[in-house]
Write an enzyme that holds these catalytic residues in place. Structure first.
Site, PDB file in Angstrom:
ATOM      1  N   LEU A   1       0.868  -1.199   0.000  1.00 24.06           N
ATOM      2  CA  LEU A   1       0.000   0.000   0.000  1.00 24.06           C
ATOM      3  C   LEU A   1       0.892   1.231   0.000  1.00 24.06           C
ATOM      4  CD1 LEU A   1      -2.432  -0.971   2.922  1.00 24.06           C
ATOM      5  CD2 LEU A   1      -3.052  -0.871   0.503  1.00 24.06           C
ATOM      6  N   HIS A   2       0.650   2.149  -0.901  1.00 23.13           N
ATOM      7  CA  HIS A   2       1.456   3.373  -0.855  1.00 23.13           C
ATOM      8  C   HIS A   2       0.733   4.597  -1.393  1.00 23.13           C
ATOM      9  CE1 HIS A   2       2.002   2.434  -5.088  1.00 23.13           C
ATOM     10  NE2 HIS A   2       2.357   3.682  -5.258  1.00 23.13           N
ATOM     11  N   ARG A   3      -0.451   4.411  -1.991  1.00 23.51           N
ATOM     12  CA  ARG A   3      -1.141   5.573  -2.582  1.00 23.51           C
ATOM     13  C   ARG A   3      -1.463   6.599  -1.506  1.00 23.51           C
ATOM     14  NH1 ARG A   3      -0.555   5.470  -7.771  1.00 23.51           N
ATOM     15  NH2 ARG A   3      -0.406   3.292  -8.317  1.00 23.51           N
TER      16      ARG A   3
ATOM     17  N   ARG B   1       6.949   5.686   2.150  1.00 20.09           N
ATOM     18  CA  ARG B   1       5.875   6.633   2.494  1.00 20.09           C
ATOM     19  C   ARG B   1       4.957   6.018   3.567  1.00 20.09           C
ATOM     20  NH1 ARG B   1       2.176  10.267   0.189  1.00 20.09           N
ATOM     21  NH2 ARG B   1       3.322  10.581  -1.712  1.00 20.09           N
TER      22      ARG B   1
ATOM     23  N   ASP C   1      -2.457  -1.505  -3.800  1.00 18.66           N
ATOM     24  CA  ASP C   1      -2.971  -0.340  -4.521  1.00 18.66           C
ATOM     25  C   ASP C   1      -2.004   0.040  -5.649  1.00 18.66           C
ATOM     26  OD1 ASP C   1      -0.898   0.838  -3.097  1.00 18.66           O
ATOM     27  OD2 ASP C   1      -2.183   2.117  -1.875  1.00 18.66           O
TER      28      ASP C   1
END
Ligand code: UD1
Length: 365
Positions: free
Chosen positions: A206-208, A241, A283
């Protein structure tokens, strides 16, 4: 000998330029590789160069992280300077994907009158809150050659009034890389690395910004992962992130002992892990395509996708806007996994060859 410039900036670019560099070797083009430095960590950049056999960049712009405007502006300025420093302009600039470096370099080249080719053109999520969607629309609007990876891309470009002679369906260069690396991927033993049994675990990335920058959303996602971890073992490869957000919010402590956390994985390890997974929760854009090709069920933790072929012809399910839906979809996918494996045109390992052949025709004749 005709110089062309290839641009790579961030992790999802590296697997797209690797096969292009190889394909261009058999042409009169001399490709020069510019790394903008949008991603700079060993784990986000260097390992991909090593594993994918990408030579050291000819030029490193070293822009680093920053706010969107700031990062895009830094790439725009330094790439323009680089182009102006050449004794002669290149025959063309090749950009890939949808990251800030893609839009910045295409803009710099276009304003200097240098032809731009965009690989992976035409993808649209129709969600302008995604920074990548803005990058896609602008890059496609100003590029001269638009190499399309999946059928929706052609329709989207036509709808935007792009002239037919610019739109070229070539298929997916990501699959060129996947197929080239498959022998190396098959040699990786997942049990060795994480102590996992094949088909018994889920891979999570997940990084969005839309998932990880909003504290409420991130908390809801973590609660879901904890729920999921009671049904299937979870390996979560954490993007920088996301790690920052999980640490600053203290959420990381909730995951202790329940979920296997890892640093971002190399290309080979990530693919090896996905290939034997029960399902993938992500994502990422690229992983939707890779899971479709591998026939592994994928749950995309987003409201939409710019890669609809992975849903219509592949293994992908889009969770949608409301996180509550994910519980239902997850249980459904666990019991009735989507494992379709259809042949998508041009997902055959030859896309980069087709691009190189077109570039010879368009830029040399
Ligand atoms: C970028 C791309 C996204 C792509 C993703 C893959 C844009 C708009 N976004 O998002 O499309 O899916 O890369 O990773 O271009 N950081 C490091 N080390 C690095 C790089 C970044 O620690 O090597 C950290 C920095 O704190 C940075 C944050 O990660 O602020 C985000 O990096 P950035 O390149 O701005 O965007 P991504 O979220 O990675």
């Amino acid at each position: 000998m005709f110089e062309v410039t290839l641009v790579a900036g961030a992790r999802p670019n590296f697997m797209k330029i690797a096969p292009m560099l190889r394909a261009l070797r058999n042409t009169p083009f001399v490709p020069l590789l510019v790394h903008t430095g949008q991603h700079y960590d060993a784990g986000m950049s260097d390992i991909f160069f090593r594993q994918l056999g990408i030579p050291n960049p000819d030029v490193s712009l070293g822009v680093g992280s920053g706010r969107h405007g700031q990062q895009t502006a830094r790439v725009l300025e330094s790439f323009e300077e680089y182009l102006l420093s050449r004794p002669q302009f290149p025959k063309g600039v090749i950009v890939v994907g949808d990251v800030n470096s893609t839009v910045a370099c295409s803009l710099a080249a276009c304003k200097l009158g240098i032809p731009v080719a965009h690989i992976e053109a035409g993808l649209r999520s129709f969600d302008r809150t995604m920074p990548e969607e803005i990058n896609r629309i602008i890059t496609d609007a100003i590029s001269d050659l638009l190499f399309v990876s999946e059928p929706s891309g052609e329709d989207n470009l036509r709808r935007e009034g792009i002239s037919e002679d610019k739109i070229i369906y070539v298929g997916n260069v990501m699959i060129d890389t996947l197929l080239a690396q498959l022998p190396a991927v098959e040699r990786v033993d997942i049990r060795d690395r994480f102590g996992l049994e094949p088909s018994s675990y889920a891979v999570v990335t997940l990084h969005r910004p839309s998932n990880v920058d909003d504290a409420e959303r991130l908390t809801a996602l973590i609660d879901f992962l904890l729920y999921a971890s009671e049904r299937v073992r979870i390996v979560f490869a954490v993007h920088p992130r996301t790690r920052e957000r999980l640490s600053s919010s203290g959420l990381i402590n909730k995951l202790d002992n329940r979920i296997t956390l890892s640093e971002p994985l190399g290309y080979i390890e990530n693919l090896a892990l996905m290939r034997q997974a029960k399902l993938v929760l992500t994502d990422s854009g690229g992983m939707q395509e890779e899971t479709t090709f591998l026939g592994i069920p994928c749950l995309t933790m987003r409201a939409n996708t710019e890669r609809p072929v992975t849903v219509s012809h592949g293994t992908n399910t889009i969770v949608g806007e409301h996180i509550t839906r994910v519980y239902e979809i997850f249980n459904q996918v666990l019991t009735e996994p989507k494992r379709r494996h259809t042949n998508i045109p041009g997902w055959d390992g030859e896309a980069s060859q087709r691009i190189a052949a077109t570039l010879c025709k368009r830029w040399l004749d």
